[in-house]
Design an enzyme around this catalytic site. Sequence first.
Site, mmCIF file in Angstrom:
data_model
loop_
_atom_site.group_PDB
_atom_site.id
_atom_site.type_symbol
_atom_site.label_atom_id
_atom_site.label_comp_id
_atom_site.label_asym_id
_atom_site.label_seq_id
_atom_site.Cartn_x
_atom_site.Cartn_y
_atom_site.Cartn_z
ATOM 1 N N ALA A 1 0.818 -1.212 0.000
ATOM 2 C CA ALA A 1 0.000 0.000 0.000
ATOM 3 C C ALA A 1 0.850 1.260 0.000
ATOM 4 O O ALA A 1 0.607 2.197 -0.772
ATOM 5 C CB ALA A 1 -0.934 -0.014 1.213
ATOM 6 N N TYR B 1 -4.372 9.989 5.900
ATOM 7 C CA TYR B 1 -4.964 8.899 5.130
ATOM 8 C C TYR B 1 -4.523 7.560 5.732
ATOM 9 O O TYR B 1 -3.500 7.484 6.415
ATOM 10 C CB TYR B 1 -4.505 8.963 3.671
ATOM 11 C CG TYR B 1 -4.966 10.193 2.909
ATOM 12 C CD1 TYR B 1 -5.931 10.084 1.924
ATOM 13 C CD2 TYR B 1 -4.422 11.448 3.171
ATOM 14 C CE1 TYR B 1 -6.348 11.204 1.207
ATOM 15 C CE2 TYR B 1 -4.834 12.574 2.471
ATOM 16 C CZ TYR B 1 -5.798 12.443 1.493
ATOM 17 O OH TYR B 1 -6.220 13.546 0.786
ATOM 18 N N ALA C 1 0.333 3.547 6.425
ATOM 19 C CA ALA C 1 0.344 2.267 5.712
ATOM 20 C C ALA C 1 1.111 1.268 6.574
ATOM 21 O O ALA C 1 1.983 0.545 6.091
ATOM 22 C CB ALA C 1 0.980 2.425 4.343
ATOM 23 N N THR D 1 -9.023 9.492 6.748
ATOM 24 C CA THR D 1 -9.488 9.218 8.099
ATOM 25 C C THR D 1 -10.300 10.415 8.595
ATOM 26 O O THR D 1 -10.512 11.389 7.868
ATOM 27 C CB THR D 1 -8.298 8.985 9.049
ATOM 28 O OG1 THR D 1 -7.619 10.231 9.274
ATOM 29 C CG2 THR D 1 -7.323 7.969 8.463
ATOM 30 N N GLY E 1 -4.212 -0.023 2.998
ATOM 31 C CA GLY E 1 -3.632 -1.349 3.169
ATOM 32 C C GLY E 1 -4.177 -2.100 4.365
ATOM 33 O O GLY E 1 -5.311 -1.885 4.796
ATOM 34 N N TYR F 1 -15.809 -20.734 -25.267
ATOM 35 C CA TYR F 1 -15.989 -22.192 -25.277
ATOM 36 C C TYR F 1 -15.108 -22.855 -26.331
ATOM 37 O O TYR F 1 -15.078 -22.444 -27.488
ATOM 38 C CB TYR F 1 -17.443 -22.591 -25.544
ATOM 39 C CG TYR F 1 -17.548 -24.052 -25.960
ATOM 40 C CD1 TYR F 1 -17.256 -25.062 -25.052
ATOM 41 C CD2 TYR F 1 -17.858 -24.403 -27.278
ATOM 42 C CE1 TYR F 1 -17.292 -26.387 -25.427
ATOM 43 C CE2 TYR F 1 -17.908 -25.737 -27.665
ATOM 44 C CZ TYR F 1 -17.617 -26.728 -26.736
ATOM 45 O OH TYR F 1 -17.635 -28.046 -27.103
ATOM 46 N N CYS G 1 2.691 -13.074 0.404
ATOM 47 C CA CYS G 1 1.925 -14.268 0.025
ATOM 48 C C CYS G 1 2.820 -15.362 -0.559
ATOM 49 O O CYS G 1 2.394 -16.506 -0.690
ATOM 50 C CB CYS G 1 0.839 -13.896 -0.974
ATOM 51 S SG CYS G 1 -0.393 -12.754 -0.299
#
Length: 554
Positions: free
Chosen positions: A11, A279, A111, A273, A282, A425, A42
């Site tokens: 972020a 701000y 962030a 915010t 994330g 298809y 990840c």
Amino acid sequence: MKLLIIGSVAAGTSVGAKARRNDESLQITIYDRDQDISYSGCGIPYFVGGEIEDIDTLTPRDAAFFKKRYNIDVKTQHEVESINHQTKTATVLNHLTGERFEDTYDTLVLATGASSIIPPFPGVDAPNVFSVRNVQNAGAIRTYIEQHDPKTVTIVGGGFIGLEMAEQLTYRGIAVTLVERLPQVMPPLDFDMASRVAGHLESKGVRLLLNESVTALTGEGEVTQVELASGKSVATDFVILSVGVKPNTELATQIGVTLGQTGAIAVNPQMQTNVKDVYAVGDVAESFSVITGEAIYRPLGSTANKMGRIAGMVITGEEAAHRGILGTGIFKAFDLTVAQTGLTEKEALAAGYDIEILHNIKPDRPEYMGGKDMVIKAVADRETGRVLGAQIVGPQGVDKRIDVLATAITFKAKAEDLFHLDLAYAPPFSTTKDPVLYTGMALDNAIKKTARLVTPETLVEQTAEEETIQIIDTRSKKQFEKNHVDGAVHIPLGELRTRAAELDPSIPTVVYCNKGVTGNAAQNVLKNLGFTDVCNLSGGNTNYQHLKHCFSKK
């Protein structure tokens, strides 16, 4: 204008990059207490498992890259300890030198991400207990494995990361025990779908201990036993903690930033915010549901990047707004793909929807082209026909279908709209009636009551309460004798017209086949013969037998 960003993963760096593209005059500084930036969290399980060989591939960009390409100053191992928003100053600790200094800003972006939840039970500080959050965690786990050659591991937590770690550590030849306090793995899924994942994990050798809570990690120096609330204990060589994450909101609360109902920072669609010029983006910020509009917290890199870009646009005067999320997620468990988008059955009921549920079991492509069955559970609103959510479990073709469904749900598609999609298809890729199209057709028919459905769970409840109901198995005699729905009578579809007189057309009737298609044909036969209350068993006997087994274990 001076833009100060705290946090340099997905972020934070997205905010800086977009802001710089829009405005060359900005002075942009990013501080991060970690030593790595813009890394792929990840990918950690796959580095631990060895599928990713070089840890540097998880961190493709460094501070020098951002300075050269975007003229952004990224300061790693620099922790912002406190903020004075009245003077717009931040106190920063340089962990490399021990120096503290102040920096100023005009606009502040939080962030700060999220941290692994570390349960407070004894033993969590042992050297062979690891969390899974950043690149240092990844390196520490893999180094431990390579140096100690462990034979067993206990994973605490059965969410995305826990299951991905279970897969990868099994691939490394380590015997995995997974402990989960809930009665199912993957809490974001409905129990009936999660049980399919659990069965697959067990078939691959993962030992699951569900409805179990850890009370202590014990051993001399290192953990050798995991103690459970049930009184059981698990011998282990090391422990992975994967019980979830919590947003890092400490700096936000220092300056009066409001937290939302999820515990993450509340923001408006412009990522602002409640505090002017502040701000949040994330994993530290909450999002909202595309369907219900209610706040939700789904910390994913894809959402973090999106939030960062939106904030960068707004900060530099461009119009932009976050449109919410569906909580779409996907992961791999050995040779099974599991995906979810939108509302689950339990979430839709909790939100007050009157829902229709379909279990659609279809191959991703023709069997003569190697097609394999996937199970699609779809949920729709009976009042409007709108598709609310879907969960899919299958060995292949899942990613394509979940993305189609996520797109359709985002644009408020009704069940009937799915059938009319002009999807690609060809036999190597799909059946002529793609599983998504069939899902829409069957859901729409059920909603309009032209082909009503009953779930296995509802049928089990009806028979348990001894409701007057007749259940017809339309399959072959061999299939019927192998297993069938409790209380069913056997009348093959080909004999149904001539033997319908054996049945009472005034009694509620349920018909079924293996997966649902022949059952639908039988349903139409009986309706045309004057039966007034006929339902087709969703997912057929295949689904019924699975759910009967998993609910008996619940």
